[in-house]
Scaffold this active site. Structure first.
Site, PDB file in Angstrom:
ATOM      1  N   THR A 141      -2.699  -1.564  -5.673  1.00 11.56           N
ATOM      2  CA  THR A 141      -4.069  -2.674  -6.475  1.00 11.56           C
ATOM      3  C   THR A 141      -3.937  -2.556  -7.612  1.00 11.56           C
ATOM      4  O   THR A 141      -4.666  -3.793  -8.434  1.00 11.56           O
ATOM      5  CB  THR A 141      -5.066  -2.259  -5.532  1.00 11.56           C
ATOM      6  OG1 THR A 141      -5.222  -1.118  -5.616  1.00 11.56           O
ATOM      7  CG2 THR A 141      -5.254  -2.521  -4.054  1.00 11.56           C
TER       8      THR A 141
ATOM      9  N   TYR B  47     -12.582  -4.128  11.020  1.00  6.88           N
ATOM     10  CA  TYR B  47     -11.970  -3.288  11.174  1.00  6.88           C
ATOM     11  C   TYR B  47     -11.189  -3.690  12.158  1.00  6.88           C
ATOM     12  O   TYR B  47     -10.147  -3.879  12.564  1.00  6.88           O
ATOM     13  CB  TYR B  47     -11.685  -1.328  10.593  1.00  6.88           C
ATOM     14  CG  TYR B  47     -10.436  -1.198  10.510  1.00  6.88           C
ATOM     15  CD1 TYR B  47      -9.829  -1.279   9.479  1.00  6.88           C
ATOM     16  CD2 TYR B  47     -10.524  -0.375  11.589  1.00  6.88           C
ATOM     17  CE1 TYR B  47      -8.928  -0.320   9.451  1.00  6.88           C
ATOM     18  CE2 TYR B  47      -8.951   1.077  11.211  1.00  6.88           C
ATOM     19  CZ  TYR B  47      -8.261   0.691  10.650  1.00  6.88           C
ATOM     20  OH  TYR B  47      -7.598   1.486  10.560  1.00  6.88           O
TER      21      TYR B  47
ATOM     22  N   ARG C 125      -0.307   5.500  -1.377  1.00 11.92           N
ATOM     23  CA  ARG C 125      -1.076   6.732  -0.591  1.00 11.92           C
ATOM     24  C   ARG C 125      -0.538   6.704   0.418  1.00 11.92           C
ATOM     25  O   ARG C 125      -0.257   5.756   1.337  1.00 11.92           O
ATOM     26  CB  ARG C 125      -2.847   6.855  -1.101  1.00 11.92           C
ATOM     27  CG  ARG C 125      -2.669   6.201  -2.692  1.00 11.92           C
ATOM     28  CD  ARG C 125      -4.406   6.557  -2.262  1.00 11.92           C
ATOM     29  NE  ARG C 125      -4.668   5.127  -2.948  1.00 11.92           N
ATOM     30  CZ  ARG C 125      -6.092   4.903  -1.989  1.00 11.92           C
ATOM     31  NH1 ARG C 125      -6.203   5.728  -1.516  1.00 11.92           N
ATOM     32  NH2 ARG C 125      -6.244   3.910  -2.086  1.00 11.92           N
TER      33      ARG C 125
ATOM     34  N   GLY D  12       0.774  -0.921  -0.333  1.00  5.78           N
ATOM     35  CA  GLY D  12       0.121   0.120   0.513  1.00  5.78           C
ATOM     36  C   GLY D  12       0.977   1.603   0.205  1.00  5.78           C
ATOM     37  O   GLY D  12       0.810   2.539   0.556  1.00  5.78           O
ATOM     38  N   ALA D  13       2.068   1.132  -1.028  1.00  8.57           N
ATOM     39  CA  ALA D  13       2.611   2.413  -0.955  1.00  8.57           C
ATOM     40  C   ALA D  13       2.394   3.537  -2.220  1.00  8.57           C
ATOM     41  O   ALA D  13       3.053   4.099  -1.743  1.00  8.57           O
ATOM     42  CB  ALA D  13       4.078   1.617  -1.183  1.00  8.57           C
TER      43      ALA D  13
ATOM     44  N   LYS E  67      -7.646  -5.243  13.174  1.00  8.95           N
ATOM     45  CA  LYS E  67      -6.022  -4.632  14.221  1.00  8.95           C
ATOM     46  C   LYS E  67      -5.679  -5.261  15.262  1.00  8.95           C
ATOM     47  O   LYS E  67      -4.553  -5.107  15.556  1.00  8.95           O
ATOM     48  CB  LYS E  67      -6.804  -2.692  14.057  1.00  8.95           C
ATOM     49  CG  LYS E  67      -6.773  -2.757  13.285  1.00  8.95           C
ATOM     50  CD  LYS E  67      -5.459  -2.533  12.112  1.00  8.95           C
ATOM     51  CE  LYS E  67      -5.660  -2.008  10.548  1.00  8.95           C
ATOM     52  NZ  LYS E  67      -3.900  -2.104   9.521  1.00  8.95           N
TER      53      LYS E  67
HETATM   54  P1  NAP Z   1      -5.325   4.719   2.841  1.00  8.96           P
HETATM   55  O1  NAP Z   1      -4.693   5.867   2.225  1.00  8.96           O
HETATM   56  O2  NAP Z   1      -6.315   3.862   2.328  1.00  8.96           O
HETATM   57  O3  NAP Z   1      -3.890   4.101   1.749  1.00  8.96           O
HETATM   58  C1  NAP Z   1      -3.984   2.051   1.507  1.00  8.96           C
HETATM   59  C2  NAP Z   1      -3.254   1.623   0.698  1.00  8.96           C
HETATM   60  O4  NAP Z   1      -3.523  -0.151   0.777  1.00  8.96           O
HETATM   61  C3  NAP Z   1      -3.666   2.278  -0.793  1.00  8.96           C
HETATM   62  O5  NAP Z   1      -2.037   2.272  -1.163  1.00  8.96           O
HETATM   63  C4  NAP Z   1      -3.955   1.461  -1.195  1.00  8.96           C
HETATM   64  O6  NAP Z   1      -3.694   1.733  -2.859  1.00  8.96           O
HETATM   65  C5  NAP Z   1      -3.102  -0.128  -0.155  1.00  8.96           C
HETATM   66  N1  NAP Z   1      -4.519  -1.323  -0.628  1.00  8.96           N
HETATM   67  C6  NAP Z   1      -5.792  -1.140  -0.827  1.00  8.96           C
HETATM   68  N2  NAP Z   1      -6.374  -2.010  -0.502  1.00  8.96           N
HETATM   69  C7  NAP Z   1      -5.421  -2.776  -1.261  1.00  8.96           C
HETATM   70  C8  NAP Z   1      -5.930  -4.185  -1.175  1.00  8.96           C
HETATM   71  N3  NAP Z   1      -6.714  -4.931  -0.992  1.00  8.96           N
HETATM   72  N4  NAP Z   1      -4.749  -5.079  -1.421  1.00  8.96           N
HETATM   73  C9  NAP Z   1      -3.293  -4.455  -1.469  1.00  8.96           C
HETATM   74  N5  NAP Z   1      -3.568  -2.976  -0.873  1.00  8.96           N
HETATM   75  C10 NAP Z   1      -4.313  -2.467  -1.077  1.00  8.96           C
HETATM   76  O7  NAP Z   1      -4.477   3.920   4.304  1.00  8.96           O
HETATM   77  P2  NAP Z   1      -3.614   5.276   5.350  1.00  8.96           P
HETATM   78  O8  NAP Z   1      -4.933   6.020   5.986  1.00  8.96           O
HETATM   79  O9  NAP Z   1      -2.264   5.637   5.024  1.00  8.96           O
HETATM   80  O10 NAP Z   1      -3.536   3.283   5.670  1.00  8.96           O
HETATM   81  C11 NAP Z   1      -2.569   3.093   6.539  1.00  8.96           C
HETATM   82  C12 NAP Z   1      -2.617   1.474   6.889  1.00  8.96           C
HETATM   83  O11 NAP Z   1      -2.713   2.570   8.518  1.00  8.96           O
HETATM   84  C13 NAP Z   1      -3.806   0.840   6.649  1.00  8.96           C
HETATM   85  O12 NAP Z   1      -3.443  -0.930   7.144  1.00  8.96           O
HETATM   86  C14 NAP Z   1      -4.260   1.178   8.182  1.00  8.96           C
HETATM   87  O13 NAP Z   1      -5.264   0.136   7.970  1.00  8.96           O
HETATM   88  C15 NAP Z   1      -3.646   1.871   9.164  1.00  8.96           C
HETATM   89  N6  NAP Z   1      -4.377   3.000  10.033  1.00  8.96           N
HETATM   90  C16 NAP Z   1      -4.643   4.121   9.654  1.00  8.96           C
HETATM   91  C17 NAP Z   1      -4.729   5.517  10.152  1.00  8.96           C
HETATM   92  C18 NAP Z   1      -5.391   6.762   9.423  1.00  8.96           C
HETATM   93  O14 NAP Z   1      -6.144   7.558  10.674  1.00  8.96           O
HETATM   94  N7  NAP Z   1      -4.970   7.108   8.466  1.00  8.96           N
HETATM   95  C19 NAP Z   1      -4.916   5.037  11.679  1.00  8.96           C
HETATM   96  C20 NAP Z   1      -4.670   3.524  11.975  1.00  8.96           C
HETATM   97  C21 NAP Z   1      -4.327   2.883  11.157  1.00  8.96           C
HETATM   98  P3  NAP Z   1      -4.201   1.435  -4.386  1.00  8.96           P
HETATM   99  O15 NAP Z   1      -3.480   2.909  -3.775  1.00  8.96           O
HETATM  100  O16 NAP Z   1      -3.654   1.025  -5.212  1.00  8.96           O
HETATM  101  O17 NAP Z   1      -6.025   2.057  -3.497  1.00  8.96           O
END
Ligand code: NAP
Length: 245
Positions: A35, A152, A13, A10-11, A156
């Site tokens: 993806t 979710y 974004r 997931g690099a 986690k």
């Molecule tokens: P994000 O902005 O939604 O980005 C998600 C990334 O994961 C994107 O690169 C996406 O690729 C990829 N992805 C989505 N569905 C996928 C799949 N089925 N298989 C493989 N890759 C997939 O997420 P984020 O906010 O940076 O979060 C990153 C991690 O931190 C996640 O595990 C999230 O649960 C955790 N987290 C986030 C927060 C927060 O507040 N943001 C808080 C706590 C934990 P595409 O670009 O191709 O869609």
């Protein structure tokens, strides 16, 4: 981190993008996934245009064949990771009473089963090399819950148990496994929060702001770098103080 191969899922974004850049800036060769093929190309372009070493690969974590294909390509390229950052994750929010089977299954398969399969596939080369760093992205909601996120939050919290068990299995081979539990971070995942929700959150956070992806990347650098050598089975909370674990 010269000589290290990092795999960041997931690099394309958000947090994963910041993590990929931070690891590459520190000298690692970074394979970053998206993806879609287009997204994977953009990851590669971002790294090369920043003068960094790395490439983009396609990965759909809910699809076991996609994980196997990625592992095969990494093997062929001699890029099996010494640093694995299981960052990609999805949400499919709904109150439990209304939650559909697909919403449960999609989140469990992507966030937990996918991490299991990918980690297992990366382990053999780490065990052989007798070194490795595994970093799994959990969340503050594993600890404090969140209405609408039973699926979710289960994944986690599951990652925390997964990581502790794994840390005990592989510690003797010089491999560490840890979680990072971010609070609310400014990414696409939190973009839909209203101004009002943001203000309520801000008031619950001692550091009085949502986090930035770079705040989480700094924690990854610590766990993946020399400073993290004696830390394993741990969860590092990066949440501005909103929950103190
Ligand atoms: P994000 O902005 O939604 O980005 C998600 C990334 O994961 C994107 O690169 C996406 O690729 C990829 N992805 C989505 N569905 C996928 C799949 N089925 N298989 C493989 N890759 C997939 O997420 P984020 O906010 O940076 O979060 C990153 C991690 O931190 C996640 O595990 C999230 O649960 C955790 N987290 C986030 C927060 C927060 O507040 N943001 C808080 C706590 C934990 P595409 O670009 O191709 O869609």
């Amino acid at each position: 981190m010269q000589g290290e191969n990092a795999l960041v899922t997931g690099a394309s974004r958000g947090i994963g993008r910041a993590v990929a850049l931070a690891l590459a800036e520190n000298g690692a060769y970074v394979t970053g996934t998206a993806t879609t093929q287009e997204g994977a190309q953009q990851v590669g372009t971002l790294l090369s245009e920043s003068g960094l070493q790395g490439s983009g690969e396609i990965l759909q974590l809910q699809d076991p064949a996609s994980i196997d294909a990625l592992l095969a390509r990494l093997g062929e390229q001699d890029r099996m990771p010494t640093i694995l950052v299981n960052n990609a994750g999805i949400t499919r929010d709904n109150l439990l009473l209304r939650m559909k089977d697909e919403e449960w299954d999609d989140v469990l398969n992507t966030n937990l089963r996918g991490v299991f399969q990918l980690t297992r596939g990366c382990l053999r080369s780490m065990l052989k090399a007798r070194r490795g760093r595994i970093i799994n992205l959990s969340s503050v909601v594993a600890y404090i819950g969140n209405p609408g996120q039973a699926n979710y939050a289960s994944t986690k919290a599951g990652l925390v148990g997964f990581t502790r068990a794994l840390a005990q299995e592989v510690g003797a081979r010089g491999i560490t496994a840890n979680c990072i539990a971010p609070g609310f971070i400014e990414t696409d995942m939190t973009r839909e929060l209203s101004d009002e929700q943001r203000e309520v959150l801000r008031q619950r956070i001692p550091l009085q702001r949502l986090g930035m992806a770079e705040d989480v990347a700094a924690a990854v650098l610590y766990l993946a770098g020399e400073g993290g050598v004696y830390v394993t089975g741990e969860t590092l909370h990066v949440n501005g103080g909103m929950f103190m674990g």
